[in-house]
Design a protein around this motif. Structure first.
Motif, PDB file in Angstrom:
ATOM      1  N   GLU A   1       3.369   1.613  -8.916  1.00 44.27           N
ATOM      2  CA  GLU A   1       3.278   2.957  -9.273  1.00 44.27           C
ATOM      3  C   GLU A   1       3.029   3.722  -7.464  1.00 44.27           C
ATOM      4  N   ASN A   2       3.849   2.850  -6.716  1.00 47.51           N
ATOM      5  CA  ASN A   2       4.268   3.623  -5.567  1.00 47.51           C
ATOM      6  C   ASN A   2       5.089   4.193  -4.915  1.00 47.51           C
TER       7      ASN A   2
ATOM      8  N   ARG B   1       3.725   8.197  -7.525  1.00 51.92           N
ATOM      9  CA  ARG B   1       1.494   7.812  -8.062  1.00 51.92           C
ATOM     10  C   ARG B   1       0.906   7.641  -7.526  1.00 51.92           C
ATOM     11  N   GLY B   2       0.650   7.244  -6.315  1.00 53.59           N
ATOM     12  CA  GLY B   2      -0.218   5.831  -5.515  1.00 53.59           C
ATOM     13  C   GLY B   2      -1.173   6.784  -5.464  1.00 53.59           C
ATOM     14  N   ASN B   3      -2.377   6.041  -4.986  1.00 54.65           N
ATOM     15  CA  ASN B   3      -3.743   6.578  -5.163  1.00 54.65           C
ATOM     16  C   ASN B   3      -4.156   6.408  -3.696  1.00 54.65           C
ATOM     17  N   PRO B   4      -3.931   7.592  -2.442  1.00 58.00           N
ATOM     18  CA  PRO B   4      -3.765   8.652  -3.281  1.00 58.00           C
ATOM     19  C   PRO B   4      -2.210   8.875  -2.912  1.00 58.00           C
ATOM     20  N   PRO B   5      -1.777   9.717  -3.812  1.00 54.88           N
ATOM     21  CA  PRO B   5      -0.805  10.329  -3.510  1.00 54.88           C
ATOM     22  C   PRO B   5      -0.256  11.061  -2.077  1.00 54.88           C
TER      23      PRO B   5
ATOM     24  N   GLU C   1       0.748  -1.388  -0.178  1.00 57.53           N
ATOM     25  CA  GLU C   1      -0.091   0.291   0.535  1.00 57.53           C
ATOM     26  C   GLU C   1       1.070   1.407   0.033  1.00 57.53           C
ATOM     27  N   ASN C   2       0.060   2.288  -0.271  1.00 60.39           N
ATOM     28  CA  ASN C   2       1.024   4.055  -0.977  1.00 60.39           C
ATOM     29  C   ASN C   2       1.713   4.857   0.690  1.00 60.39           C
TER      30      ASN C   2
END
Length: 810
Positions: A380-381, A428-432, A342-343
């Motif tokens: 992406e995280n 670039r995580g969600n949310p960043p 997880e981010n």
């Protein structure tokens, strides 16, 4: 293990460059493959890891000159300042550094300056056989029913060996016995676990317990081992072991799962009945870390989390779960828990190199800082992009994993002397998630601003007669630069004064810009002058600016009026003006002419009558100085009149001068002389005595004087030129305009004929009369008739006597 164990990883295209060290600096930007070294763990401090300077193409002198060094989060290595070798700085324990990772690599950055470059260095830590296999429990207790058929297998607890590769756990051995054998099997992850196989039927009555030794060996050279004691209790028959619904349980779990989250539930069944079908669950050989993170319900087989998970620490947990019935029959399954990333980690910004002081004339593209980013998340995280705060003349250039902070525009210290540059890294995580760091940059000054005067030009008014040394003006120039670049000094570089005389007139203080008068100014000599002042800074090269200073010398009333007319004769006698007897009122008799060397109001002259023989006979122009008749001449009026005129200027206080006018009423010269004798001005007794004495002496010497006059007349006839202005003799009368020398202002007097007795160096007395009268007198004197000669003889003593009287009275 010494430094000789260090070696370079073979192969790789970058090694070709090492064959040409002298060409390596040309290809620094192109090196994307890191320099790799491989060393065994537990090397002593000071051991050589690799010839870093040589591999970078640096000479021994470059090591200190270019400040070769390495940087890392945990610095286990250092650079020898003399040889440039990469040395072991601290104890390196592969198992502590890399934990369960099979591949253990340490990432370093080699930094050199002048120019600034950074190179990736990877040091692979190779495992050594420094750990023996160990069992979680030193004693294993088993219960096996005597009715168990040969071939029944029981999974034993696995041993653990933190070493990797050939040094990891390799095999198991069982002490020799008649009833049991050992089978080693492989787990899906490549590890091995032992199974105890019953070779023949047990007989509790003949032997109720069996004691075996289980040995685990690694593949090191020499191999290392660990042992566990197996105690087997023979019990009555329980011939059906539990059976799991799955051999391998797999589950994925988010790393942000809170403690107490249910992960999965394992389930096993037993075909036996009664207490032999009661199953209990337990972890079999689970690592201590897994037992701390997860808990297993022994009755239900439910696995739940006990602690927060961290993907960045452990990506996967593998555990063996054992199901055992009351008859001591057991089976096991494998549980694999994958932790999902997880981010939850913010990007980090690591400043590698920083120049926090740059000159304002640094060109665009100048490197200010070198930094890199790091995000412990994956995918992406873990992808990071960098940005800068707005409205700053800087930008970021990215290169592989590194970023350069460079100037993007021209700098101006006078506008901004300091910048707080905020670098923001966002993933670039969600949310960043993002993080920021602020770099304070100080802008150094250069001499790029010339001094600027507060005014385009200066005009200063200075009154004359000022005290020498007084300040008359001050110029001021500002320079926004700092230090010597902004320190301004003043000087005089040009003037419309004579260069040699300049220093005697003015000077300027180099520090304050105050202009001093070196002397007292005189408005009448110098009304204005102009200076060119220069302000110059102390930069290198120095910059300067010029400004004009115009000095206007103001007038003071320090000059009294000067009377130009009437003036005294060459011998000091007074002049007379002749007025026709028939002059009408308003007739212009004469004009008092005066000048004043001052200017303006101080030179504005007015004329006033102080004394007059007959106050009502004449009028005086207040501003013109013209003397005119106020009324016609009466019978009782004296032929001679005297006016005392005062000339005042307009100063405060006013200054003045006086002039005396002698006026004679007559139609011609013949009338003047008798009138002068018959109507003397009233005088005292002494004056009358002097007059009669003169008359007597004149009568006695008449014949002598007549002879002298005739001789002079004959001599003048023969001469080629005659004396100017003489009325007694042939050609002795001339018109002369009385213009005072050095006259620059005011009204000039009218033209008059100046008549003096001829043949004398000092005239007896002077007359101012008209041209016609002078001509008539000349005709009388030139007449050969005896009556004319007699008239001349009579006039001469009379004029002598009257001259003596007038000189005394005047």
């Amino acid at each position: 293990m010494g430094g000789s164990c260090a070696h370079r990883r073979p192969a790789g295209p970058w090694q070709v460059l090492l064959m040409f060290p002298f060409l390596l600096p040309l290809f620094y930007p192109a090196l994307s493959e890191p320099i790799r070294y491989a060393i065994p763990e537990e090397l002593p401090k000071g051991s050589v890891v690799g010839r870093l300077a040589k591999d970078l193409g640096l000479s021994v002198l470059d090591v200190s000159a270019r400040k070769l060094r390495v940087s890392a989060e945990k610095l286990h290595f250092s650079v020898d300042a003399e040889s440039g070798d990469l040395l072991v700085k601290d104890r390196i324990d592969r198992e502590q550094i890399c934990k369960e990772r099979r591949r253990c690599e340490l990432q370093l950055e080699a930094v050199v300056e002048n120019p600034l470059n950074i190179f990736d260095v990877t040091v692979q830590i190779e495992d050594v056989n420094d750990h023996a296999p160990q069992f979680h429990k030193g004693e294993i207790n088993l219960e096996i029913s005597e009715s168990t058929s040969p071939g029944m297998r029981t999974i034993l607890e696995s041993a653990e060996d933190p070493d990797t590769g050939v040094n990891s756990l390799s095999k198991y051995q069982l002490s020799p016995n008649d009833y049991f054998s050992l089978v080693v099997k492989d787990n899906p992850d490549g590890s091995k676990y032992p199974e105890l196989v019953l070779q023949k039927t047990l007989d509790r009555e003949s032997q109720s317990t069996h004691h075996l030794v289980l040995t685990a060996l690694d593949g090191g050279d020499p191999p290392r081992s660990g042992t566990a004691q197996i105690r087997i209790l023979v019990v009555d028959a329980n011939d059906n072991p539990p059976v799991f619904s799955q051999d391998v349980y797999r589950v994925s779990l988010r790393e942000d799962a809170p403690p107490g989250t249910s992960v999965l539930r394992v389930s096993a069944t037993d075909q036996d009945e009664g207490i032999n079908a009661e199953i209990t669950y337990s972890f079999l050989g689970a690592a201590d870390k897994a037992q701390h993170v997860f808990s297993l319900d022994s009755t239900t087989g439910n696995i739940i989390t006990r602690q927060p998970l961290d993907f960045e620490e452990v990506e996967r947990y593998t555990m063996n779960v054992e199901a055992k019935d009351r008859g001591s029959l057991s089976t096991q399954c494998k549980v694999i828990i994958e932790v999902l990333d997880e981010n939850d980690n913010r990007p980090e910004i690591v400043i590698t190199s920083l120049s926090d002081y740059i000159l304002e004339n640094s060109p665009p593209g100048t490197v200010i800082a070198l930094f890199k980013t790091r995000d412990r998340d994956s995918g992406e995280n873990g992808v990071v992009r960098c940005s800068l705060s707005r409205d700053v003349p800087f930008k970021i250039h990215s290169s592989n994993r590194y970023y350069k902070l460079v100037t993007d525009a021209s700098l101006d210290r006078e506008q901004d002397s300091e910048y707080n540059v905020t670098i923001t890294a966002t993933d670039r995580g969600n949310p960043p998630l993002s993080s920021s760091t602020t770099v304070i940059l100080h802008i150094g000054d250069v001499n790029d601003n010339a001094p600027v005067f507060q005014q385009v030009s200066y005009v200063v008014h200075v009154s004359e007669n000022n005290p020498p040394g007084a300040s008359i003006a001050q110029v001021s120039a500002s320079d926004p630069d700092l230090g010597p670049n902004g320190h301004v000094s003043y000087s005089i570089v040009a003037s419309d004064l004579e260069p040699r005389a300049l220093s005697s007139y003015v000077s300027v203080n180099p520090q304050s810009g105050v202009v001093f008068a070196q002397r007292a100014f005189d408005h009448e000599q110098l009304r204005a002058f102009e200076l060119t002042l220069q302000a110059r800074d102390q930069g290198s090269p120095a910059l300067s600016a010029n400004v004009s200073l115009r000095v206007l010398v103001g007038d003071l009333n320090d000059n009294a009026p000067r009377v130009l007319y009437p003036a005294l004769g060459p011998d000091g006698s007074a002049l007379f003006d002749m007025v026709p007897r028939a002059a009408e009122p308003g007739y212009l008799v004469t004009k008092v002419v005066a000048v004043d060397a001052d200017s303006g109001h101080n030179a504005w002259l007015s004329y006033h009558v102080l004394q007059a023989s007959d106050p009502g006979l004449f009028s005086l122009g207040l501003r013109t100085g013209e003397v005119r008749t106020a009324r016609a001449l009466g019978d009782r009026d004296a032929a001679r009149q005297r006016l005392l005129v005062a000339v005042r200027d307009g100063g405060r206080p006013p200054l003045s001068a006086t002039a005396t006018l002698h006026l004679v009423f007559a139609d011609n010269l013949q009338e003047v002389l008798p009138d002068l004798n018959d109507h003397p001005e009233p005088s005292d007794t002494q004056m009358e005595l002097q007059f009669y004495l003169v008359v007597a002496l004149a009568l006695i010497s008449v014949l002598f004087l007549l002879a002298i006059i005739l001789a002079i007349a004959l001599r003048l006839r023969q001469s080629s030129s005659s004396a100017a202005g003489v009325c007694f003799g042939k050609g002795l009368c001339s018109k002369s305009k009385q213009v005072p020398p050095n006259y620059s202002e005011g009204t000039l007097p009218y033209a008059y004929n100046l008549c003096v007795p001829g043949g004398q160096t000092n005239s007896e007395f002077n007359f101012l009369t008209s041209v016609d009268h002078c001509s008539a007198t000349q005709d009388i004197l030139n007449n050969k008739d005896s009556s004319s000669v007699l008239l001349a003889s009579i006039l001469t003593p009379s004029i002598e006597a009257d001259k003596t009287f007038k000189q005394v009275s005047i």
